[in-house]
Design a protein around this motif. Structure first.
Motif, PDB file in Angstrom:
ATOM      1  N   TRP A  61       0.813  -1.475   0.005  1.00  0.00           N
ATOM      2  CA  TRP A  61       0.264  -0.039   0.303  1.00  0.00           C
ATOM      3  C   TRP A  61       1.188   1.091  -0.162  1.00  0.00           C
ATOM      4  N   GLY A 120       7.755   4.681  11.080  1.00  0.00           N
ATOM      5  CA  GLY A 120       6.413   3.688  10.141  1.00  0.00           C
ATOM      6  C   GLY A 120       5.092   4.081  10.722  1.00  0.00           C
ATOM      7  N   GLY A 121       4.117   3.298  10.233  1.00  0.00           N
ATOM      8  CA  GLY A 121       2.862   3.462  10.778  1.00  0.00           C
ATOM      9  C   GLY A 121       3.081   2.677  12.152  1.00  0.00           C
ATOM     10  N   SER A 122       3.284   1.599  12.561  1.00  0.00           N
ATOM     11  CA  SER A 122       3.044   1.068  13.902  1.00  0.00           C
ATOM     12  C   SER A 122       3.486   2.081  14.643  1.00  0.00           C
ATOM     13  N   VAL A 125       1.438   5.150  15.266  1.00  0.00           N
ATOM     14  CA  VAL A 125      -0.221   4.796  16.394  1.00  0.00           C
ATOM     15  C   VAL A 125       0.473   4.375  17.578  1.00  0.00           C
ATOM     16  N   TYR A 154      -6.605  -2.933  11.828  1.00  0.00           N
ATOM     17  CA  TYR A 154      -5.032  -3.421  11.731  1.00  0.00           C
ATOM     18  C   TYR A 154      -4.717  -2.026  12.050  1.00  0.00           C
ATOM     19  N   HIS A 155      -3.246  -2.064  12.088  1.00  0.00           N
ATOM     20  CA  HIS A 155      -2.666  -0.042  13.066  1.00  0.00           C
ATOM     21  C   HIS A 155      -1.131  -0.918  13.280  1.00  0.00           C
ATOM     22  N   GLY A 156      -1.033  -2.056  12.976  1.00  0.00           N
ATOM     23  CA  GLY A 156       0.737  -2.364  12.965  1.00  0.00           C
ATOM     24  C   GLY A 156       0.871  -3.299  14.005  1.00  0.00           C
ATOM     25  N   GLU A 228      -8.857   2.987  11.509  1.00  0.00           N
ATOM     26  CA  GLU A 228      -8.645   3.762   9.970  1.00  0.00           C
ATOM     27  C   GLU A 228     -10.296   3.768   9.180  1.00  0.00           C
ATOM     28  N   SER A 233      -5.864  -3.540   5.641  1.00  0.00           N
ATOM     29  CA  SER A 233      -5.670  -4.911   6.075  1.00  0.00           C
ATOM     30  C   SER A 233      -6.462  -5.648   6.337  1.00  0.00           C
ATOM     31  N   ASP A 261      -6.228   6.935  11.579  1.00  0.00           N
ATOM     32  CA  ASP A 261      -4.808   5.659  10.773  1.00  0.00           C
ATOM     33  C   ASP A 261      -5.267   6.122   9.387  1.00  0.00           C
ATOM     34  N   VAL A 263      -2.491   5.759   7.536  1.00  0.00           N
ATOM     35  CA  VAL A 263      -1.500   5.215   7.288  1.00  0.00           C
ATOM     36  C   VAL A 263      -1.536   4.806   5.759  1.00  0.00           C
ATOM     37  N   VAL A 264      -2.762   4.035   5.532  1.00  0.00           N
ATOM     38  CA  VAL A 264      -2.857   3.278   3.754  1.00  0.00           C
ATOM     39  C   VAL A 264      -4.210   4.634   3.077  1.00  0.00           C
ATOM     40  N   LYS A 291       3.953   5.191   5.469  1.00  0.00           N
ATOM     41  CA  LYS A 291       3.197   4.631   3.474  1.00  0.00           C
ATOM     42  C   LYS A 291       3.503   5.721   2.237  1.00  0.00           C
TER      43      LYS A 291
HETATM   44  N1  PLP Z   1      -1.848   1.850  10.130  1.00  0.00           N
HETATM   45  C1  PLP Z   1      -2.798   0.809   9.103  1.00  0.00           C
HETATM   46  C2  PLP Z   1      -4.488   0.998   8.526  1.00  0.00           C
HETATM   47  C3  PLP Z   1      -1.752   0.188   8.051  1.00  0.00           C
HETATM   48  O1  PLP Z   1      -2.438  -0.363   6.769  1.00  0.00           O
HETATM   49  C4  PLP Z   1      -0.602  -0.384   9.225  1.00  0.00           C
HETATM   50  C5  PLP Z   1       0.295  -1.516   8.059  1.00  0.00           C
HETATM   51  O2  PLP Z   1      -0.109  -1.780   7.054  1.00  0.00           O
HETATM   52  C6  PLP Z   1      -0.086   0.407   9.605  1.00  0.00           C
HETATM   53  C7  PLP Z   1      -0.978   1.205  10.756  1.00  0.00           C
HETATM   54  C8  PLP Z   1       1.616  -0.166   9.579  1.00  0.00           C
HETATM   55  O3  PLP Z   1       2.564   0.500   9.567  1.00  0.00           O
HETATM   56  P1  PLP Z   1       3.985  -0.196   9.349  1.00  0.00           P
HETATM   57  O4  PLP Z   1       3.826  -1.374   8.936  1.00  0.00           O
HETATM   58  O5  PLP Z   1       4.697   1.322   8.449  1.00  0.00           O
HETATM   59  O6  PLP Z   1       4.449  -0.461  10.781  1.00  0.00           O
END
Ligand code: PLP
Length: 461
Positions: A61, A120-122, A125, A154-156, A228, A233, A261, A263-264, A291
């Motif tokens: 993504w 990153g995304g995790s 969050v 999904y948030h990581g 989200e 995911s 969230d 991230v996507v 991302k």
């Molecule tokens: N938040 C969302 C909505 C995601 O889709 C993802 C990863 O796919 C994450 C957080 C986590 O991101 P990362 O893999 O960069 O840690």
């Protein structure tokens, strides 16, 4: 190929011995070979044998502006030469970090004017989670510790992020999760859980469930809600009717921090910088991003926070400090990559392009619903998912161990297409630069692959 990489067999074997992949399935990994990717340009990937694919997944993504751009390589190289790293803690900064935070504040909705950068995304969050704890403490409501999230979110995978997430498949025996203060509401997957209700009735029930959960815990104990805008995911799950807006209104009424969230969904995937306000009419208190922020050229995450929250935690006279920080918070090279990425999205009008190509992608993919094993095609703009079922009438799934999504993805691969299998689903999030010919190729290839898999399953039983 990297000069030391050796043959494809060498790469596969070395990987098997030494590379622990994200979400590695150990048994499968012993027998299935990985696909080594050697280079990429635009939406195309080329493997170590020289075979070319359209990457309908956009990496993970994330390859929003497309791969192989010299301009990105030059911006990154220039920043490495000028300043590869400097300490971002407390009283030092670098130039790209400040410029990027200012730019993100200008792109984010509402009064989201303060940015914490991570990798990153995790981590974005995780920072939001800790920021909210600190905020509730600072304003004298530390008992607002409870967090509400949803099944299929999904948030990581940091400890807090995975605990906030609600995908059943991520609850793996052997791991611990924060489960005393994080609560999960029902998944908003209308196709799977609508159970004969209209979409509006389904949304009403979900909203009532949220209200009931806040009442059960007590509004004075609920600190935050994480969501989200479109679950990624979890299977590209579209929020039903006016559901998100109503949840946001409940958060506003009950003094609950709303974390969107993105991230996507951020950075163009839905034709907007951020989807929360522009697409769904909500102004969150915090947006998390990663991302598409750098289009995957370098790792970067951003937690973008409102004045309302910042002004409380930063209020002078308390001797407070925010004990969260990473060596790579505000990494100058990642920030330079993000600035160049944003410049390219603006200059090339990629948001506009997504507003044109996105509906075409969705419309063409929906032609697949005439196939007997395609239960639903859903999504918006450049987020999409094809749902496979054994029986369309009853929506009965294929047995999970059959891994039907993987069978279809495997049938796509020799045809030059990468899609992401997720049990009963194929998920797609192509680069924003995708054109009509590439969309047509994706849809035609998927059709052939699905027909082939269906025929094979039929003859098998
Ligand atoms: N938040 C969302 C909505 C995601 O889709 C993802 C990863 O796919 C994450 C957080 C986590 O991101 P990362 O893999 O960069 O840690």
């Amino acid at each position: 190929m990297h000069r030391d990489a050796g043959s494809t067999a060498d790469i596969v074997e070395r990987d098997r011995k030494h590379f622990i992949h994200p979400y590695q399935v150990f048994d499968t990994y012993l027998v299935d070979d990985v696909l080594p990717i050697e280079r990429g340009a635009g939406a195309r990937l080329v493997d170590s044998e020289g075979r070319s694919y359209i990457d309908a997944v956009g990496g993970m993504w994330c390859t929003n502006i497309g791969l192989g751009r010299d301009e990105m390589a030059n911006a990154i190289a220039e920043q490495v030469r000028q300043l590869a790293y400097s300490n971002p803690f407390t009283d030092m900064t670098n130039l790209p970090a400040g410029l990027l935070c200012e730019k993100l504040a200008s792109l984010a909705p509402g009064d989201l004017n303060h940015v914490f950068l991570s990798s990153g995304g995790s981590t974005a969050v995780d920072v939001a989670y800790r920021m909210i704890q600190f905020y509730q403490f600072a304003r004298g409501t530390p008992e607002k510790r409870h967090v509400i999230s949803r099944v299929d979110a999904y948030h990581g995978t940091t400890y807090a992020a995975v605990s906030i997430g609600g995908k059943p498949g991520d609850r793996v025996p052997g791991f611990n999760y924060i489960d005393d203060t994080i609560h999960h509401l029902s998944s908003p997957n209308f196709y799977r859980y609508g159970d004969g209700r209209t979409e509006q009735e389904f949304a009403d029930d979900l909203v009532a469930e949220f209200q009931a959960k806040v009442a059960e815990l007590g509004a004075d104990r609920v600190g935050a809600f994480f969501a989200e805008p479109i679950m990624g995911s979890g299977g590209v799950i579209m929020p039903p009717a006016d559901y998100l807006q109503r949840l946001w209104q409940i958060c506003c009424a009950n003094d609950i921090v709303y974390v969107s969230d993105e991230v996507v969904t951020g950075f163009g995937r839905l034709g907007e910088w951020f989807a929360s306000e522009s697409v769904f009419g909500i102004t969150p208190d915090i947006i998390t991003s990663a991302k598409g922020l750098t289009s995957g050229y370098l790792p970067l995450g951003a937690t973008i926070v409102s004045d309302k929250i910042y002004d409380v935690i930063a209020e002078p006279g308390h001797d407070r400090y925010f004990a969260v920080g990473y060596t790579y918070s505000g990494h100058p090279v990642s920030c330079a990559a993000a600035l160049k990425n944003i410049e390219i999205i603006e200059r090339e009008g990629l948001l506009d392009h997504v507003r044109q190509i996105g509906p075409y992608f969705q419309q063409q993919l929906r032609t697949l619903t005439d196939l007997p094993m395609v239960g639903e095609v859903r999504g918006s703009h450049l987020m999409a998912c094809v749902v496979f079922v054994e029986d369309k009438q009853t929506k009965r799934n294929y047995p999970e161990e059959l891994d039907v999504g993987k069978l279809v993805a495997n049938a796509c691969e020799p045809r030059g297409l990468i899609v992401r299998p997720m049990v009963h689903l194929n998920v797609m999030s192509p680069p924003l630069v995708i054109d009509r010919d590439e969309v047509d190729h994706i849809v035609a290839t998927l059709r052939d692959a699905i027909v082939e898999v269906r025929a094979a399953l039929g003859s098998a039983g």
